[in-house]
Enzyme design. Structure first.
Site, PDB file in Angstrom:
ATOM      1  N   GLY A  14      -3.439 -11.189  -6.893  1.00 31.75           N
ATOM      2  CA  GLY A  14      -3.294 -10.165  -5.872  1.00 31.75           C
ATOM      3  C   GLY A  14      -1.878  -9.637  -5.799  1.00 31.75           C
ATOM      4  O   GLY A  14      -0.911 -10.388  -5.957  1.00 31.75           O
ATOM      5  N   VAL A  26      14.522  -9.745 -12.436  1.00 32.46           N
ATOM      6  CA  VAL A  26      14.359 -10.424 -13.727  1.00 32.46           C
ATOM      7  C   VAL A  26      14.917  -9.563 -14.852  1.00 32.46           C
ATOM      8  O   VAL A  26      15.676 -10.034 -15.708  1.00 32.46           O
ATOM      9  CB  VAL A  26      12.872 -10.757 -13.986  1.00 32.46           C
ATOM     10  N   ARG A  75      -7.085  -9.825 -13.006  1.00 28.59           N
ATOM     11  CA  ARG A  75      -7.529 -11.201 -13.230  1.00 28.59           C
ATOM     12  C   ARG A  75      -8.183 -11.260 -14.608  1.00 28.59           C
ATOM     13  O   ARG A  75      -8.811 -10.304 -15.045  1.00 28.59           O
ATOM     14  CB  ARG A  75      -8.493 -11.643 -12.130  1.00 28.59           C
ATOM     15  N   GLY A 105       0.504 -16.075  -7.559  1.00 31.56           N
ATOM     16  CA  GLY A 105       0.168 -17.211  -6.708  1.00 31.56           C
ATOM     17  C   GLY A 105      -0.403 -18.369  -7.493  1.00 31.56           C
ATOM     18  O   GLY A 105      -0.088 -18.563  -8.674  1.00 31.56           O
ATOM     19  N   ASP A 106      -1.308 -19.123  -6.861  1.00 27.18           N
ATOM     20  CA  ASP A 106      -1.799 -20.354  -7.481  1.00 27.18           C
ATOM     21  C   ASP A 106      -2.586 -20.091  -8.757  1.00 27.18           C
ATOM     22  O   ASP A 106      -2.505 -20.864  -9.713  1.00 27.18           O
ATOM     23  CB  ASP A 106      -2.647 -21.153  -6.485  1.00 27.18           C
ATOM     24  N   GLY A 107      -3.361 -18.983  -8.805  1.00 24.99           N
ATOM     25  CA  GLY A 107      -4.097 -18.673 -10.026  1.00 24.99           C
ATOM     26  C   GLY A 107      -3.159 -18.364 -11.187  1.00 24.99           C
ATOM     27  O   GLY A 107      -3.378 -18.801 -12.319  1.00 24.99           O
ATOM     28  N   THR A 129       2.789 -13.880  -3.243  1.00 21.30           N
ATOM     29  CA  THR A 129       1.494 -13.850  -2.569  1.00 21.30           C
ATOM     30  C   THR A 129       1.717 -13.688  -1.078  1.00 21.30           C
ATOM     31  O   THR A 129       2.636 -14.305  -0.518  1.00 21.30           O
ATOM     32  CB  THR A 129       0.679 -15.127  -2.828  1.00 21.30           C
ATOM     33  N   ASP A 131      -0.093 -14.828   1.189  1.00 20.34           N
ATOM     34  CA  ASP A 131      -0.682 -15.942   1.931  1.00 20.34           C
ATOM     35  C   ASP A 131       0.308 -17.036   2.311  1.00 20.34           C
ATOM     36  O   ASP A 131       0.038 -17.849   3.189  1.00 20.34           O
ATOM     37  CB  ASP A 131      -1.818 -16.576   1.121  1.00 20.34           C
ATOM     38  N   ASP A 133       1.044 -19.779   0.767  1.00 17.95           N
ATOM     39  CA  ASP A 133       0.293 -21.034   0.673  1.00 17.95           C
ATOM     40  C   ASP A 133       0.663 -21.860  -0.556  1.00 17.95           C
ATOM     41  O   ASP A 133      -0.176 -22.545  -1.132  1.00 17.95           O
ATOM     42  CB  ASP A 133      -1.205 -20.745   0.656  1.00 17.95           C
ATOM     43  N   ARG A 175      -7.541 -16.122   3.041  1.00 15.92           N
ATOM     44  CA  ARG A 175      -8.496 -16.974   2.334  1.00 15.92           C
ATOM     45  C   ARG A 175      -8.503 -18.375   2.934  1.00 15.92           C
ATOM     46  O   ARG A 175      -9.018 -18.588   4.026  1.00 15.92           O
ATOM     47  CB  ARG A 175      -8.198 -16.995   0.832  1.00 15.92           C
ATOM     48  N   LYS A 217      -5.903  -6.991  31.363  1.00 12.83           N
ATOM     49  CA  LYS A 217      -6.625  -5.799  30.934  1.00 12.83           C
ATOM     50  C   LYS A 217      -7.031  -5.817  29.469  1.00 12.83           C
ATOM     51  O   LYS A 217      -7.937  -5.090  29.069  1.00 12.83           O
ATOM     52  CB  LYS A 217      -5.764  -4.556  31.203  1.00 12.83           C
ATOM     53  N   GLU A 225      -9.644 -14.880   7.766  1.00 14.77           N
ATOM     54  CA  GLU A 225     -10.890 -14.726   7.018  1.00 14.77           C
ATOM     55  C   GLU A 225     -11.344 -16.086   6.499  1.00 14.77           C
ATOM     56  O   GLU A 225     -10.548 -16.982   6.242  1.00 14.77           O
ATOM     57  CB  GLU A 225     -10.693 -13.750   5.854  1.00 14.77           C
TER      58      GLU A 225
END
Length: 325
Positions: A14, A26, A75, A105-107, A129, A131, A133, A175, A217, A225
């Site tokens: 993502g 980089v 992906r 990320g982790d993937g 990412t 997230d 995480d 996620r 109010k 999610e």
């Protein structure tokens, strides 16, 4: 000092705001140290298809403020196979790439870890990412921008909620991680927060709504999610059944959280770890994620950096309970 002549850089999984700032760091760091850079489009899929091109200073001009990723992302199921990884390695060698920096990320790191073990090519990763995480870094690239995007949206939703005396259930991304919902819930003054890491269920939300001020109010419930209570529409249905007098509405923020200009924090984080990634490769590091812990550069082996079950600080949940009165 390891003699590296050509670093390949790619983004995978993502997209996250700040990825372009990381690419820029980089590329320019490598050039500073006299190293060539090869851009790899669409992550592992582009690696397999040989979609690579040389990058220079101009390749990364005027991108630090842009969201998304100029290298695109995708992906790749094929990279999960030995044949796919072999093709990727052959393409890298054909383009004279002798080291890699993967941003994701982790993937992304799962693929990088396997690839780095199978082939004699050093790989380091940058945590990109929304997230937040991953082990090995206090914050991931994109997280700060995402939570500020959520806060901006919820503030606008609150205006409508107050105008119509409504209860809004706001679903955010994450996620398996509720960190976006947790921090934005506190910052938005939510009455309740439903995240996968806590044992908060709908009954506790019902109890809180029962005990809450009747003269308030507007009410906001933040929901991560894939939470234990179901999606936002299911939560909304059950609240309507329990509290028919509430004008209950649902808002799913979705992919708006991924886009937009990266915040100052994300740009600085991406720049710091991007420079550190090139220096780490020169120093002989491999199969590691480059993160930031207590404002210092940290190196974490890929197998330890992969997604983990975050232990939520109970003080955060207590804050929600106290401030929702």
């Amino acid at each position: 000092m390891t003699q590296i002549k050509n670093i390949g850089v790619y983004t995978s999984g993502g997209d996250a705001p700040g990825m372009n700032a990381a690419i820029r760091a980089v590329v320019r760091s490598a050039i500073y140290y006299g190293i060539d850079v090869t851009g790899i489009r669409r992550g592992y899929d582009g690696m397999i298809k040989g979609d690579m091109f040389p990058m220079d200073r101009k390749s990364v001009s005027n991108i630090i403020q842009r969201g998304g990723t100029i290298l695109k992302t995708a992906r790749s199921e094929q990279f999960k196979t030995p044949e796919g990884r072999k093709q990727a390695y052959e393409n890298l060698k054909a383009n004279n790439v002798d080291a890699l920096v993967g941003i994701g990320g982790d993937g992304t790191f799962t693929g990088a870890h396997i690839f780095g073990l199978e082939y004699d090519i050093p790989v380091v990763g940058l945590p990109g990412t929304i997230d937040n995480d991953l082990c090995g870094t206090d914050f991931t690239i994109g997280y700060d921008t995402a939570i500020n995007t959520v806060i901006d949206a919820v503030d606008k939703i609150r205006d409508t909620a107050e105008s119509h005396d409504r209860l809004f259930i706001v679903e955010v991304m994450g996620r398996d991680s509720g960190l976006i919902a947790l921090r934005t819930g506190i910052a938005a003054g939510a009455e309740a927060i439903l995240i996968p890491e806590s044992k908060t269920d709908l009954q506790s939300v019902f109890d809180r709504l029962e005990k809450g001020r009747k003269d308030k109010k507007s009410k906001i419930i933040m929901l991560a999610e894939n939470g234990i209570a179901g999606d936002a529409f299911e939560v909304g249905r059950q609240i309507k059944e329990k509290f028919p007098n509430y004008d209950t509405r649902v808002s799913i923020l979705g992919h708006i959280q991924r886009g937009g200009r990266p915040s100052c924090m994300d740009r600085v984080l991406a720049s710091r770890v991007g420079v550190a990634a090139v220096e780490a490769l020169r120093d002989g590091h491999r199969n590691e994620m480059i993160g930031l812990i207590h404002n210092e550069i940290a190196y974490t082996p890929f197998e330890h950096a992969l997604k983990h079950n975050v232990e939520i600080n109970p003080d955060f949940l207590k804050i929600v309970e106290i401030l929702a009165i």
